[in-house]
Design an enzyme around this catalytic site. Sequence first.
Site: not given
Ligand code: NAD
Length: 500
Positions: A251-252, A247, A404, A305, A270, A194
């Site tokens: 969300t995690g 992400g 962040e 990130c 992550e 996804k």
């Molecule tokens: P996000 O959590 O909003 O979205 C990430 C993914 O999760 C998207 O595909 C989104 O559609 C999905 N998602 C959102 N809500 C969900 C739910 N309730 N159930 C299932 N899936 C859901 O994050 P973002 O804004 O896309 O990314 C930014 C974040 O990601 C920042 O915090 C950044 O630091 C982090 N990030 C971490 C790494 C790493 O390797 N640690 C790398 C890149 C980005």
Amino acid sequence: MLERLNLQQSDIDALRARPIPAQHLWIDGRACAAADGATMPVASPIDGACLGHIPLAGEADVARATAAARRAFDSGVWSRSAPVFRKRVLLRLADLIEAEAPALTVLGVRDNGTEFAMALKAEAGSAVASLRYYAEAIDKTGGQIAPSDPARLALIHREPVGVVGAITPWNFPLMIGAWKIAPALAAGNTVVMKPPETASLSTLRLVELAHEAGLPPGVLNVVTGPGQITGRALALSMDVDVLVFTGAGGTGRKLLEYAAQSNLKRVYLELGGKSANVVFDDAPDLAVAAQAAAAAIFRNAGQVCVAGSRLLVQRKIADAFTEALTRAAEALRVGDPLDLSHDIGAVHGPERLASNLAMVDAARAEGARLITGGTALHQASGGSYMAPTVLADVAAHHRLFQTEVFGPVLAVTAFDTEAEAVALANDSALALAAGVWTGSLSRAHRMVQAVRAGVVHVNCYGGTDLTVPMGGQKQSGNGYDRSLLALEKFTNHKTAWIQL
Ligand code: NAD
């Protein structure tokens, strides 16, 4: 190879003028629409223009995709195939991506706004490298014979886990997507992916290429749509054995709940960072450190990130260093990411821009001093751009120190002693990356040991390689992407006792 392309502005303009084809879900080896025909629009952060529509996959579509992945897994067509077969298919996919890297990169940049040069290397380049790395690894790793009781033979088999759900973010969808699917597929799993709803286009092209490369139907499926609908359905699926996610922390947390509410699937997270870049007054070259500190936070408009978003600088050099850093920040040319004369591209849409600017206001209200930036740029373009922003006098209890931003906003905090630097660096719930600038070898080693982070850079910042793992400590995550360690997420170890 990508470095040798020597692309000119006219090449990029020609690729940008290409129409974007209609988009489809990929389920069981076929392109298809959502069952109810639902779609959602995609806007470009470059100029706000609508790039087209992606399917909005609902629960029924996700169920179709996970069922296809389960059938493909159980059939053994991939999961029980010879590793050398999987290797050949993944290497073909890497070749296909490499062959169209410029077009794929331009497509991705139109969708997410990353500056082209960075995207070419980090997106298409990393995807190619990841596929090759795990393809080459998989026929060189095997099970073990345990040094056990000689009357019985104890074998430790390595097996694919089953169906992998992969949920990815918009900042580097292709690179991070490949960090998930390359080891998962190499190990023999099947996948339902996804991608982020605001940057799905490059992943949808990747899955087309995967089928062109000979991936059997059902082995890689892609469902698009919002996290709360499509992602949630995937995370709640009883058919998904392992969920890998990159992400936001919030969300995690939800994904862990969904796993608990469904089948206790393994969840690897992550997450975000608030990484400290620590500059001591004995750093070998402060001018180099200032340039690197600016790059560490401002590349990809801070949407990295591991961005060095907290600068901790020893008080004796704080003013001079902040001045050098500010000059470096102000020299960066921000604008259309497909214009090669620009260093920094777009912020990922108007909501992110508004939240970045709100964070600057909140920091100033708490007593931080705005040194440069803090404003939106190029508003007439319809796109989302922000000036590289530096705030000084940021205290550990300020929101800007702890939260962040995921934008081009740097918090500067002065410290006096090494012990204070360590305490400040570790004063965060997040622990993804760190930087240390010092001329003392002993201090460098002490700092590497003392700072909680998944990676610590010494006299450099950033740069990545597949040979090393990437993962966060504390609330920055619980798994590893990259390196051979990533294969562990997608592998079961099964013991067999054979009576001799
Ligand atoms: P996000 O959590 O909003 O979205 C990430 C993914 O999760 C998207 O595909 C989104 O559609 C999905 N998602 C959102 N809500 C969900 C739910 N309730 N159930 C299932 N899936 C859901 O994050 P973002 O804004 O896309 O990314 C930014 C974040 O990601 C920042 O915090 C950044 O630091 C982090 N990030 C971490 C790494 C790493 O390797 N640690 C790398 C890149 C980005």
